[in-house]
Enzyme design. Structure first.
Site, short mmCIF file in Angstrom:
data_model
loop_
_atom_site.label_atom_id
_atom_site.label_comp_id
_atom_site.label_asym_id
_atom_site.label_seq_id
_atom_site.Cartn_x
_atom_site.Cartn_y
_atom_site.Cartn_z
CG ASN A 1 0.45 2.30 3.64
OD1 ASN A 1 -0.60 2.33 3.02
ND2 ASN A 1 1.58 2.83 3.17
N GLY A 2 -0.39 -1.09 6.39
CA GLY A 2 0.00 -1.98 7.49
C GLY A 2 -1.08 -2.99 7.79
CG HIS B 1 20.75 -35.96 -4.09
ND1 HIS B 1 21.12 -37.18 -3.59
CD2 HIS B 1 21.90 -35.30 -4.40
CE1 HIS B 1 22.45 -37.25 -3.55
NE2 HIS B 1 22.93 -36.12 -4.05
CD1 TRP C 1 -0.04 -5.62 -3.59
CD2 TRP C 1 -0.08 -6.57 -1.57
NE1 TRP C 1 0.48 -6.88 -3.70
CE2 TRP C 1 0.47 -7.49 -2.48
CE3 TRP C 1 -0.22 -6.96 -0.24
CZ2 TRP C 1 0.90 -8.75 -2.11
CZ3 TRP C 1 0.21 -8.23 0.14
CH2 TRP C 1 0.76 -9.11 -0.80
CD GLU D 1 18.41 -11.88 -7.73
OE1 GLU D 1 17.90 -12.49 -6.79
OE2 GLU D 1 17.97 -10.80 -8.16
CE LYS E 1 11.97 -1.95 -5.87
NZ LYS E 1 12.84 -2.96 -6.50
CB CYS F 1 -0.86 0.03 1.24
SG CYS F 1 -1.85 -1.44 1.46
CD GLU G 1 11.26 -10.97 -9.17
OE1 GLU G 1 10.54 -10.59 -8.23
OE2 GLU G 1 12.46 -10.68 -9.26
NE ARG H 1 4.74 1.58 -1.29
CZ ARG H 1 5.57 1.58 -0.26
NH1 ARG H 1 6.69 2.25 -0.34
NH2 ARG H 1 5.29 0.94 0.84
CE LYS I 1 15.08 -10.09 -10.26
NZ LYS I 1 15.72 -9.71 -9.06
#
Ligand code: F6R
Length: 612
Positions: free
Chosen positions: A102-103, A508, A76, A485, A607, A2, A492, A27, A489
């Site tokens: 927010n939160g 394995h 969000w 990484e 974000k 948010c 996502e 965000r 990338k």
């Protein structure tokens, strides 16, 4: 996650709020809304599900929102699905209190039950509506002052919040409160701005105030006053933000991600320069003395997502170069695990935003145990930057694309510099090696440029693999860290299932997933495990995999097995992640673009993850 904006001044608030919300779009959000107070003291709220452009259109359809003060929000979803009812701002039934938040409010059930007993009813599924009505309840019950009403609610609410509140009876004011969710405020020429993220107000002012936990602020035309939870006025200094407003624009690139990839040479160079003094790594001015570094018995690197992957890479470097036992921990695990902690260790928390809820909680846990903490943070003035004992600032500038690129690269540099400094003061490398490694670090920006000049080849490769069902990334040691990484990338932003494996682990279990044509990207930059990884790649090739090798110096064997070969320049093996990651970032970028996806704002992601 948010975003919040607020404004009070002489101009039309809705324009300024919408502009601020657009800057917060990166965000991640699923609905948005604004509340504006007009000259007759009427507060109007407009909300929509979906993009800011829908909100703007809705405001225009209603013939505009007129007034010079207001608050805005991008949501969000956490409590309650994305919908117009659940979008913020929320209001008490009589519009006595209108607020954005927010939160997360953890004890919302208990508070809701209390408010229902007091006669309140609820129109949304959000915890925010509960906060609004709680403030309304205390406002009416007690002294009819905003400060008291908000403080009383703050004492009752458990969880995290940044709140911006308008009261019907106080037309000249907007109130703001914070616990664990950032708020920044600024004033310029009598106009007062507020946001959850500095990029939203950067075009108006670069002199900002940060609200601390359990503090409140009152915005009025031309002034900002700060209060503690007891309602006593407190005084704050402004902080200057060095970022340019244009740095948060696309600057001619089709996407922020591509722009930020191209900014990596600069981010690496600037971050390194900030840590060098006359060709020596200098951490003294950050308050970290050689004595401090000598006395450290272990390092724990903590982060989430890509920041965690920086830690995985750094672990090999801290251990091999500086001979310090190092662990890497996911912040969300570390914060709850009851492991014996090393009191003489150093906890390094890595975070671009400096606001990630789990990373912040991990930092606080370490501090509470009396362990020294070092934050590696990009956003100046962020909570982790303010709470860590020591801070290394990455000089990457604002990062807008949800998928991190330049901040990740800058974080690696900070870890390398720290490892070199530790190695020097603890005599685990000699002067000659130290000097040569610094020279290698200084050459990284031009080598990254060199890789970027091969962008067209990567674009072609993206078209070969973009229809894959699964993509695997494998490597050993530092190459495994790079694989983690590279795989993150890819998945996502392309939504292609991808996994990273330590190459020796394939047999394995994972190798059963390899089918004819499955792309397997092998990272081959570490000489001691080069042949081992080659053997693992051959095992997948035998089962039909399409082999893509990322290789630096020794290309001969890779050439014989690779369907595609990405050749990168050489550097000290410790630092190879800095080079090997660049083509992998470009590869994910082009796969996502070619699939027609929202590269900068992938679905479901935010974000800055400011809730657990
Ligand atoms: C992935 C990505 C995330 C972040 C993670 C931590 O591309 O960007 O995995 O690395 O959410 O965020 P910060 O660094 O802000 O703590």
């Amino acid at each position: 996650m948010c975003g919040i904006v607020g404004y009070i001044g002489e101009h039309q608030a809705s324009d300024i709020l919408l502009d601020g919300l657009k800057k917060l779009e990166y965000r991640g959000y699923d609905s948005a809304g604004v509340a504006v107070r007009n000259d007759e003291n009427k507060i109007s709220v407009v909300k929509t599900k979906g993009r800011i452009k829908f909100l703007k259109a809705k405001i225009e359809e209603g013939h505009g929102l007129f007034g010079t003060s207001g608050i805005g929000h991008t949501r969000w979803a956490t409590h309650g699905e994305p919908s117009e009812d659940n979008a913020h701002p929320h209001a008490s039934d009589d519009f006595n209190v209108v607020a954005v938040h927010n939160g997360i409010i953890e004890n919302y059930d208990e508070l809701k039950a209390k408010l229902i007993r007091k006669g309140y009813s609820f129109y949304s599924d959000t915890d925010t509506e509960i906060a609004v009505k709680l403030i309304d309840y205390y406002y009416k019950k007690y002294l009819h002052t905003p400060c008291d009403a908000i403080s009383k609610a703050m004492v009752r609410i458990r969880g995290s919040y940044a709140l911006a509140v308008m009261f019907k009876d106080y037309p000249e004011e907007i109130w703001v409160a914070r616990k664990d969710s950032p708020i920044v405020l600024g004033e310029k020429d009598g106009e007062v701005y507020m946001a959850s993220d500095v990029t939203a107000i950067l075009s108006h002012t670069k002199d900002v105030y940060y609200l601390d936990n359990m503090e409140l602020a009152r915005m009025k035309r031309g002034s900002i006053a700060f209060f503690n939870i007891d309602g006593d006025e407190i005084f704050k200094e402004t902080q200057k933000i060095a970022w340019e407003a244009e740095a948060a624009e696309k600057g001619g690139y089709p996407h922020f991600m591509l722009k930020e990839i191209h900014e990596e040479p600069r981010a690496v160079k600037d971050t390194l320069s900030s840590l060098l003094k006359e060709n020596e790594i200098s951490l003294e001015r950050l308050g970290i003395s050689d004595e401090d570094l000598k006395s450290i018995s272990s390092i724990t690197v903590i982060g989430c997502g890509s920041a965690y992957h920086v830690g995985v890479s750094a672990q090999y470097v801290f251990e091999d170069m500086a001979r310090i036992p190092t662990r890497v921990e996911l912040a969300s695990e570390y914060r709850y695990r009851n492991a014996p902690l090393d009191k003489n260790g150093l906890v390094v928390v890595i975070s671009q935003s400096g606001e990630t809820a789990d990373s912040l909680a991990a930092l606080r846990k370490a501090k509470a145990e009396g362990i020294k903490t070092l934050g590696i943070v990009n956003v100046v003035g962020s909570t982790i930057a303010r709470e860590a004992d020591y801070v290394i600032q990455t000089i990457a500038g604002p990062e807008i694309a949800v998928a991190t690129t330049k901040a990740y690269s800058a974080q690696l540099i900070c870890c390398y510099a720290l490892a070199l400094k530790l190695a020097k003061v603890r005599n685990s490398i000699d002067e000659e090696k130290y000097v040569s490694l610094i020279a290698e670090l200084k050459d990284l920006p031009s080598k990254i440029e060199e890789i970027l000049s091969e962008e067209e080849d990567i674009k072609k490769l993206a078209s070969e693999i973009r229809n894959a069902k699964d993509i695997f990334f494998i490597g050993r040691e530092i190459d495994y860290a790079t694989s983690l990484e590279g795989s993150l990338k890819m998945k996502e932003i392309s939504y292609i299932h991808s996994e990273a494996y330590a190459a020796g682990e394939l047999k394995h279990g994972t190798i059963s997933l390899i089918e004819k044509g499955t792309p397997v990207v092998g990272i081959l930059t570490q000489s001691n495990v080069y042949e081992k990884t080659i053997s693992n790649l051959i095992e997948t090739k035998t089962r039909g995999a399409h082999i893509i090798c990322v290789v630096s110096e020794d290309k001969e064997k890779a050439n014989t097995i690779a369907d595609d070969l990405i050749s990168i320049p050489n550097t000290a093996e410790y630092f190879m992640t800095s080079l090997a990651i660049i083509p992998l970032q470009l590869l994910s970028y082009y796969v996502s673009v070619q699939l027609g996806l929202n590269v900068d704002k992938p679905r479901n992601l935010a974000k800055s993850v400011t809730v657990e």
